[in-house]
Design an enzyme around this catalytic site. Structure first.
Site, short mmCIF file in Angstrom:
data_model
loop_
_atom_site.label_atom_id
_atom_site.label_comp_id
_atom_site.label_asym_id
_atom_site.label_seq_id
_atom_site.Cartn_x
_atom_site.Cartn_y
_atom_site.Cartn_z
N HIS A 357 43.38 -1.08 58.56
CA HIS A 357 42.84 -0.05 57.70
C HIS A 357 42.81 1.36 58.45
CE1 HIS A 357 41.10 -2.36 54.36
NE2 HIS A 357 40.98 -3.07 55.39
N LYS A 545 31.26 10.49 52.13
CA LYS A 545 32.00 9.23 52.92
C LYS A 545 31.29 9.34 54.57
CE LYS A 545 35.69 11.67 51.97
NZ LYS A 545 36.75 10.77 51.52
N ARG A 546 31.93 8.42 55.11
CA ARG A 546 31.49 8.21 56.74
C ARG A 546 31.88 9.45 57.46
NH1 ARG A 546 34.61 6.09 60.70
NH2 ARG A 546 36.08 5.47 58.89
N LYS A 551 37.82 13.43 59.00
CA LYS A 551 37.64 13.31 57.55
C LYS A 551 37.29 15.08 57.12
CE LYS A 551 36.16 8.46 56.80
NZ LYS A 551 37.21 8.06 55.81
N THR A 653 38.64 5.30 49.32
CA THR A 653 38.30 4.85 47.83
C THR A 653 37.22 5.59 47.13
OG1 THR A 653 36.57 3.49 49.00
CG2 THR A 653 39.01 2.17 48.43
N LYS A 657 36.85 6.39 43.00
CA LYS A 657 35.58 6.61 42.34
C LYS A 657 35.06 7.98 41.57
CE LYS A 657 34.12 3.38 45.59
NZ LYS A 657 33.64 3.22 47.03
#
Length: 815
Positions: A357, A545-546, A551, A653, A657
Site C-alpha cells: 500500500h 484524508k489522513r 498528501k 479511495t 467516494k
C-alpha cells in the site's frame, strides 16, 4: 431481500426493552433504544449467519482470510439494515412507537477499529465479499480505545481516548470458548528425538490470552453473512492476590495491564523503543491468534495432514503489519504439528498473498533486530533460516553481485525488512493502482520484480456503493434509481446509463438541487457541532484524508493564504465564494503534520474573523474526522482535492467516494487519479502539476531548487514569508519548521521533498479554472453527472472480482 414481519419485530423490541432494561419505549434512553434496536436486528440476521457458517462446515471450500491491523467499519446499524433490505420497515416500526429512527442512528459511535484508507478499504472488501457470496472473512484487533478522538484546542490537535466501547457493542458476540494463547519473550529450548530431529519450544515467556469477538458482515440482497473476528488481549493469570493482600496494588495487576495494553490503542506512538515493542506485540498477537484459529479448525476437520491446507485457505496480508504471520505459520506447522521445513515452507508459500500500500521507502516496515529477537526469539530464528536459504538462491542467481545480495537480504543493517519477507513468502504481490504497481515494479521493488516477475500484479482499489452512495447519500441514490432503475447497487457499471441524462437540463437542475440540500445539511450540522457558519451557495472544496506531508494539505492552505492576500489587495479580484473544508488526523508522534493542522486552524481563525472577506472565503477544519463524518461530507462536496505529489500516493479511495457523489476531481496524475481521469475524461476534471516521470527526472538530475519558484512569483514569496514574519504567529517561530522544510531542508532532508513550491503556480491555475467553470451551473452539473456515470470501475465489487479471478480462486456460496 428477506421477509420481514413488522409486528414480530415490534414485539421482540418491546420484550427486549423490558427484559434488558426494565423499561418501555416511553421511558428508555436514546442509547438503550439504539442498543435494543440493534440487538433485535441481529436476531433477525442470526439464522443467515448461522446457516452461512454451516455451509462452510458442511461443504469445505477455499476461503480467503483478510488479515489487517485496522478495519474502519463506521457505524453498523443503517448499513446492516440497508443490506438486509429492512431499513424503511424498521423506521416505520419505530415511528409507530413515536421514536425517530435518525435519533437512534446518531446514538451509535463509530467503531474505533481503524484510521485511514487502509482500514476503510478492508471494510469495503468485507462488504463486497459478502454481497458477492464469496467465502471471505476478516481478522484483526478489537481496539478498546481506537486510535484517538481528535479535539482541536487553540488550533492544535489534542488526542483523547476514543471510548467507543463505553457501552457494549450490540453487533459483536464474544467467543470465550475459542480463546487461544500467544507467547512473547522467553527462551528457546531444543531437544532431539531418536531420529535426530530437533524439537523447539519456548519456556518462561509472557502468556497472553487472545479472546475473539465476532461481528457479522452482511451482504446486500443475499443470505450470505460472513464474519469479522477481532481479538482482545488479556492475561490468564494477571491478578496476583498475594501481592494485592500485601497492599502492593499496582504490582498485583502489572501482568494484566501489560497484556491489555496490546489491544488498547490502534497505532500507539512508536517514536521510542517501548512504542516499537508494543506495535510489534500487536502485530504478532493478532496474526498468531488468527493462524492458531485457522489451524485448529483445519486439524479438527482433516487431522494432521496439511496437504490440503493451501487449497482451502488463502491469507491476504493487508500491508506489512500482518507479515509476521509468515514465520508464525512456519512455527505452528513445524513446532506444533511436526512438519519438516520443506513441507511447511511449501504450505506457507502457497497460502499467503501480500498487498503493498505504499511507494514511500520509509513506510516499508522494518524492525530492529534487538526488539524483534527479544520479543519473538523463535520467530526470529525462523526468519534467520528463511533468509539464509534465500541468500543461497540469490547467490546462485546473481553470483558476485554483492550489492544486490545486500539490498535484497531480508535481514540487513540491523533490521528485519518486512516487505522483503512478505514478497519472498507469498505467491502473489499486488499494488493498488496501475501507476503504483508500475512504480513498484520499475523502482522501489525492481530487484524483486526481476526475481519474481510472476508474483507481481495490480488490483486497483474500490469502494462499496452501498455505504458511500445508497446509505450516505439517499437523495442522490433515489435520483439515480429514478433515472436508470435498480441493479446498480450490486453492479455499479450500470451507472453508465446515467450518461444519457448528462445533457438533460431537468436532470441537471435536479442534481444541483440535491447537492445544495446536502450542503445545507452539512452546514446545519457544523453550525450545531462546531459553531461554524457555511454558505451552501459557495463552492465546497474538500480535502479529507489522513494528514501527511505527501498528501500536501500544505499546498492547499498556502493557496488559501494566497487567495486571502489577493482579495484584500486587489479591489477588482472578485472570485466566487468558496468554503475550504479539511478533515484529517495526524499520527500522534508526527510533529510536522500536527504543525500543519495548527497552521490550517490559525489561517481559518484569521480569515473567518475578517469582515473584509466575509461571504467570499471561509476555512473549516472538521474535528475528529471519521466514517460517520465522511458520510456527511462526501454528499456535500463540489470539489475533490486529490493533490498528493505525483508518484507518492499508492491509490487513494476518497477520490472514488467523491466521484461517486458527484464532486469534480482537482488533482495530480497520481495513484488512482489517473484511472479516474481515464474514465471520467480529462475535460471533466482539473488536473495540474508535475508528473511522476518529471519528478523522477528532477531527482535523478538533483536539479531541484525551490528558491527559483519564490524568485519568479512574488505572491508565493509573500505567502511563504507570512509563515515567519508575524502575520499568523507573533513569535515568528511556530511555523518556522514548515518554512525551513520548504526552503532550506531540515533534519538531513533536501528542501521541499514533496514539490509544494514547484506545483504551486499550476495549482493556482487549476483553482482559477474551478472558479471559472463553477459559474456555469448547468455545465458543472453535466460534468458531475458524467463523473457519477463513469465511476463504475471504482466499486470494491469489481476489485474483489479481480482478486478472486487472479489470486484467490474462490467459488460463490450457494444456499
Amino acid at each position: 431481500m428477506m421477509t420481514f414481519d413488522k409486528e414480530q419485530f415490534k414485539d421482540a423490541l418491546t420484550r427486549r426493552l423490558k427484559r434488558q432494561y426494565g423499561k418501555d419505549s416511553t421511558q428508555t434512553s436514546k442509547h438503550d433504544l439504539f442498543d435494543a434496536v440493534s440487538a433485535t436486528a441481529l436476531d433477525v440476521i442470526m439464522p443467515n449467519w448461522m446457516e452461512t457458517r454451516r455451509q462452510y462446515t458442511n461443504k469445505p471450500t477455499r476461503q480467503v482470510y483478510y488479515l489487517s491491523a485496522e478495519f474502519l467499519m463506521g457505524r453498523a446499524l443503517s448499513n446492516n439494515l440497508i443490506n438486509m433490505g429492512i431499513k424503511d420497515a424498521v423506521a416505520e416500526v419505530l415511528k409507530d412507537l413515536d421514536i425517530d429512527y435518525n435519533m437512534i442512528e446518531d446514538e451509535e459511535p463509530d467503531a474505533g477499529l481503524g484510521n485511514g484508507g487502509l482500514g476503510r478499504l478492508a471494510a469495503c472488501f468485507l462488504d463486497s465479499l459478502a454481497t458477492l457470496d464469496y467465502p471471505g472473512h476478516g481478522y484483526g484487533i478489537r481496539y478498546e480505545y481506537g486510535m484517538f478522538e481528535q479535539h482541536i484546542e487553540n488550533g492544535y490537535q489534542v488526542e483523547y481516548p476514543d471510548c467507543w466501547l463505553k457501552f457494549r457493542d450490540p453487533w459483536e458476540i464474544k467467543r470465550s470458548d475459542l480463546a487461544v494463547s500467544v507467547v512473547f519473550g522467553g527462551h528457546i529450548s531444543v531437544r532431539r528425538d531418536d531420529t535426530g530431529r530437533e524439537h523447539f519450544a519456548i519456556d518462561g515467556g509472557e502468556v497472553v490470552t487472545a479472546t475473539p469477538f465476532d461481528m457479522p458482515i452482511i451482504g446486500f440482497d443475499t443470505k450470505t453473512v460472513n464474519t469479522l473476528r477481532l481479538w482482545q488481549a488479556s492475561s490468564p493469570n494477571g491478578f496476583d492476590l498475594q501481592l494485592f493482600n500485601n497492599m502492593e496494588y499496582s504490582r498485583a495487576v502489572e501482568r494484566q495491564t501489560s497484556a491489555e495494553n496490546i489491544s488498547r490503542v490502534l497505532y500507539p506512538n512508536d517514536s521510542g523503543p517501548s512504542g516499537k515493542a508494543l506495535r510489534l506485540k500487536q502485530q504478532y498477537f493478532f496474526t498468531s491468534a488468527s493462524l492458531q484459529d485457522l489451524v485448529r479448525n483445519y486439524v479438527n476437520t482433516y487431522g494432521p495432514d496439511f496437504s490440503q491446507f493451501a487449497d482451502l485457505h488463502v491469507i491476504q496480508l493487508n500491508d506489512t503489519h500482518p507479515v509476521v504471520a509468515i514465520p508464525e505459520l512456519m512455527r505452528i506447522l513445524m513446532d506444533n504439528h511436526g512438519l519438516s521445513w520443506e513441507d511447511a515452507w511449501d504450505v506457507v508459500t502457497k497460502t499467503f498473498a501480500y498487498t503493498n500500500h505504499t511507494i514511500l521507502a520509509e513506510a516499508l516496515e522494518k524492525w530492529p533486530i534487538d526488539i524483534f529477537q527479544g520479543l519473538l526469539p523463535r520467530i526470529y530464528q525462523i526468519v534467520e533460516e528463511i533468509n539464509r536459504r534465500f541468500l543461497i538462491s540469490l547467490r546462485e542467481r546473481y553470483p558476485g553481485d554483492y550489492e544486490k545480495h545486500d539490498r535484497m537480504s531480508i535481514i540487513g543493517h540491523g533490521m528485519i525488512r518486512m516487505a522483503w519477507l512478505a514478497i519472498h513468502g507469498s505467491f502473489s504481490v499486488n499494488g493498488v493502482a496501475a501507476l503504483h504497481t508500475e512504480i513498484l515494479k520499475s523502482h522501489e521493488l525492481r530487484d524483486w520484480a526481476e526475481f519474481y516477475p510472476e508474483k507481481f500484479n495490480n488490483k486497483t482499489n474500490g469502494v462499496t456503493q452501498r455505504r458511500w452512495l445508497l446509505s450516505a447519500n439517499p437523495a442522490l441514490a433515489n435520483f439515480i434509481t429514478e433515472k436508470i432503475g435498480h441493479g446498480w447497487e450490486k453492479d455499479l457499471s450500470q451507472l453508465r446509463k446515467l450518461e444519457a441524462f448528462a445533457d438533460d437540463p431537468e436532470a441537471q437542475q435536479k442534481f444541483l438541487d440535491i447537492k445544495r440540500a446536502d450542503k445545507q445539511k452539512l452546514a446545519q450540522y457544523l453550525k450545531v457541532t462546531q459553531n461554524e457558519f457555511l454558505d451552501p451557495d459557495s463552492i465546497f472544496d474538500m480535502q479529507i484524508k489522513r494528514l501527511h506531508e505527501y498528501k500536501r494539505q500544505l499546498l492547499n492552505v498556502l493557496h488559501i493564504m494566497y487567495l486571502y492576500n489577493r482579495i484584500l489587495e486587489e479591489p477588482n479580484f472578485n472570485p466566487p465564494p468558496r468554503t475550504y473544508i479539511f478533515g484529517a488526523k495526524a499520527a500522534s508522534g508526527y510533529r510536522r503534520a500536527k504543525t500543519i493542522i495548527k497552521l490550517i486552524n490559525t489561517v481559518a481563525e484569521r480569515i473567518n474573523n475578517d469582515r473584509r472577506v466575509k461571504g467570499k472565503l471561509r476555512v473549516v477544519f472538521v474535528e475528529n474526522y471519521r466514517v460517520s463524518m465522511a458520510e456527511k461530507l462526501f454528499p456535500a462536496s463540489d470539489v475533490s482535492e486529490q493533490i498528493s505529489t505525483a508518484g507518492k500516493e499508492a491509490s487513494g479511495t476518497s477520490n472514488m467516494k467523491f466521484m461517486l457523489n458527484g464532486a469534480l476531481t482537482l488533482g495530480t496524475m497520481d495513484g488512482a487519479n489517473i484511472e479516474i481521469v481515464e474514465e471520467a475524461g480529462r475535460e471533466n476534471a482539473f488536473i495540474f502539476g508535475l508528473t511522476s516521470d518529471e519528478i523522477l527526472k528532477i531527482e535523478h538530475e538533483h536539479s531541484y531548487n525551490p528558491q527559483k519558484y519564490l524568485d519568479r512569483n512574488p505572491q508565493l514569496a509573500k505567502v511563504m514569508n507570512q509563515l515567519i514574519d508575524g502575520t499568523y504567529d507573533p513569535t515568528c517561530q511556530l511555523f518556522k519548521e514548515i518554512y525551513d522544510s520548504l526552503v532550506y531542508g531540515v533534519e538531513g532532508q533536501r528542501p521541499d521533498v514533496y514539490y509544494v513550491l514547484a506545483d504551486f503556480d499550476a495549482y493556482v491555475a487549476a483553482q482559477e479554472k474551478v472558479a471559472e467553470e463553477y459559474q456555469d451551473r448547468n455545465n458543472w452539473a453535466r460534468k458531475a453527472i458524467l463523473n457519477i456515470a463513469r465511476s463504475g470501475k471504482f466499486s470494491s465489487d469489481r476489485t474483489i472480482e479481480d482478486y478472486v479471478r487472479d489470486i484467490w480462486k474462490l467459488e460463490k456460496l450457494v444456499f
